[in-house]
Motif scaffolding. Structure first.
Motif, short mmCIF file in Angstrom:
data_model
loop_
_atom_site.label_atom_id
_atom_site.label_comp_id
_atom_site.label_asym_id
_atom_site.label_seq_id
_atom_site.Cartn_x
_atom_site.Cartn_y
_atom_site.Cartn_z
N SER A 85 0.75 -1.10 0.06
CA SER A 85 0.09 0.08 0.10
C SER A 85 0.82 1.28 0.15
O SER A 85 0.35 2.40 -0.30
CB SER A 85 -0.86 0.00 1.35
N HIS A 86 2.07 1.05 0.29
CA HIS A 86 2.92 2.21 0.33
C HIS A 86 4.34 1.92 -0.31
O HIS A 86 4.74 0.82 -0.53
CB HIS A 86 3.02 3.04 1.74
N ILE A 87 5.04 3.07 -0.81
CA ILE A 87 6.37 2.77 -1.63
C ILE A 87 7.11 3.72 -0.74
O ILE A 87 6.91 4.96 -0.82
CB ILE A 87 6.19 3.11 -2.94
N VAL A 88 8.34 3.48 -0.41
CA VAL A 88 9.57 4.22 0.04
C VAL A 88 10.64 4.53 -0.68
O VAL A 88 11.24 3.14 -1.29
CB VAL A 88 9.75 3.84 1.40
N GLY A 89 10.92 5.48 -1.13
CA GLY A 89 12.20 5.85 -1.70
C GLY A 89 13.46 6.47 -0.97
O GLY A 89 13.22 7.25 -0.03
N ALA A 90 14.48 6.67 -1.62
CA ALA A 90 15.69 7.23 -1.18
C ALA A 90 16.17 8.16 -2.13
O ALA A 90 16.59 7.55 -3.32
CB ALA A 90 16.96 6.47 -0.46
N MET A 91 16.57 9.46 -2.00
CA MET A 91 16.82 10.39 -2.89
C MET A 91 18.16 11.31 -2.25
O MET A 91 18.37 11.21 -1.15
CB MET A 91 15.81 11.40 -3.38
N PRO A 92 18.87 11.92 -3.08
CA PRO A 92 19.96 12.75 -2.50
C PRO A 92 19.12 14.09 -1.94
O PRO A 92 17.92 14.25 -2.12
CB PRO A 92 20.65 13.38 -3.90
N ALA A 117 3.21 7.35 -1.24
CA ALA A 117 4.64 7.43 -1.29
C ALA A 117 5.34 8.06 -0.46
O ALA A 117 4.68 9.34 0.13
CB ALA A 117 5.00 7.89 -2.79
N TYR A 118 6.38 7.82 0.08
CA TYR A 118 7.29 8.49 1.06
C TYR A 118 8.88 8.61 0.60
O TYR A 118 9.49 7.74 -0.04
CB TYR A 118 7.42 7.87 2.36
N ILE A 119 9.48 9.68 0.80
CA ILE A 119 10.69 9.82 0.40
C ILE A 119 11.66 10.04 1.53
O ILE A 119 11.47 11.06 2.30
CB ILE A 119 11.05 11.05 -0.76
N THR A 120 12.74 9.46 1.63
CA THR A 120 13.88 9.81 2.52
C THR A 120 15.02 10.25 1.70
O THR A 120 15.10 9.99 0.61
CB THR A 120 14.29 8.48 3.17
N GLY A 127 24.98 5.29 0.83
CA GLY A 127 24.11 5.23 1.86
C GLY A 127 22.67 4.88 1.28
O GLY A 127 21.86 3.96 1.94
N ARG A 128 22.49 5.54 0.14
CA ARG A 128 21.07 5.18 -0.52
C ARG A 128 20.97 3.69 -0.94
O ARG A 128 19.72 3.12 -0.66
CB ARG A 128 20.79 6.20 -1.65
#
Length: 304
Positions: A85-92, A117-120, A127-128
């Protein structure tokens, strides 16, 4: 991607993953093949297929000796059938308008069709990619140059989407205080081992030259140049060239305007075919670039 806790849920996810790369109109694995490949019992394979059909994720047709064919597949319904139900991503870190635009586009496009959607944000591609490999995130964003480096080192990752030239940075440049300097012998050069891009471009630019590499965090390069600690350092022109006009900036990739260090790629784990297909379904490259440009032009508000 997060597995459902019960045995039926686990079976549904494993069968779904097995079908993700099955071409339309082609035979799907038999129940016996799925039983062996997915590591679940025959009964749970049959329940998983029934769940996926009832959820509208797949349409199957039986053709006698030709087996069961995959007629249609809905990757979003497939994901929902697996409890996603949710998608987590990592960005600069979003320290440039270009990165803010990229984050805004991904946040906008992935918060759709019932998904959240959530972004870290993390400094350095190392690290990503580690958060991706340990399952903390479902995808991460890096340059295509960084991806190539990780792939060559055997990292089990795969590109879901290439966002095109200049979606990651406009260009990388060599910053220095001395615009006339051409002989870099003995120069103190900043290098950040946590950034594949910065390290690779630095080593490429100064290849064969006897320089002193000084370990840095790339976000400190400008301050260290201004303080006289460094003589030169390579980084992203988007962030600093307008605010520090006293610095000389020389292009690093003059000959290749579409260089891999300028291209943002969305990367998933190699064994996560379902997330790869979900991202390709929800994220259109042209829409990414359009939203990104609107943020860079100040036409829409940043949101992530």
């Amino acid at each position: 991607m997060r597995e459902m806790a019960n045995k039926e849920g686990v079976a549904t996810r494993r069968v779904a993953l097995a079908l993700c790369d099955n071409a339309l109109g082609k035979r799907i694995p038999t129940v016996s093949e799925l039983e062996k490949g997915c590591g679940v019992s025959r009964g749970y394979v049959q329940k998983a297929l029934a769940n996926l059909k009832e959820g509208g994720a797949i349409v199957l047709e039986t053709h006698g000796q030709s087996g069961t064919l995959l007629v249609d597949i809905d990757y979003l319904a497939l994901a929902r059938s697996c409890g996603v139900s949710h998608i987590v991503g990592a960005m600069p870190l979003p320290y440039t308008a270009r990165y803010e635009g990229l984050a805004t586009s991904l946040f906008t496009l992935l918060n759709a069709d019932g998904f959240r959607a959530y972004i870290t944000f993390q400094r350095g591609s190392e690290g990503r990619v580690q958060t991706l490999l340990d399952g903390s995130t479902d995808y991460c964003v890096m340059s295509r140059l960084a991806y190539t480096g990780y792939a060559q080192r055997g990292y089990k990752i795969q590109i879901a989407l290439d966002c095109g030239p200049h979606s990651y940075v406009g260009r990388h440049v060599l910053f220095s205080r001395d615009s006339e300097r051409t002989d870099w012998t003995g120069a103190r050069v900043g290098i950040d081992d946590s950034s594949v891009d910065q390290r690779t471009l630095t080593e490429r630019y100064f290849s064969g030259i006897d320089v002193e590499y000084v370990p840095v965090q790339y976000t400190h390069i400008v301050d260290m140049l201004r303080a006289g600690i460094l003589d030169a350092g390579i980084w992203n022109e988007d962030d600093v060239h307008m605010r520090y006009p006293e610095l000389s900036a020389r292009p690093v990739d003059i000959e290749d305007k579409d260089a891999d260090n300028t291209r943002a790629v969305i990367v998933v784990r190699s064994d996560d075919a379902l997330m790869r297909q979900v991202l390709r379904t929800l994220v259109d490259k042209e829409q990414v670039r359009e939203i990104q440009q609107q943020v860079m032009d100040g036409e829409i508000t940043v949101r992530y």
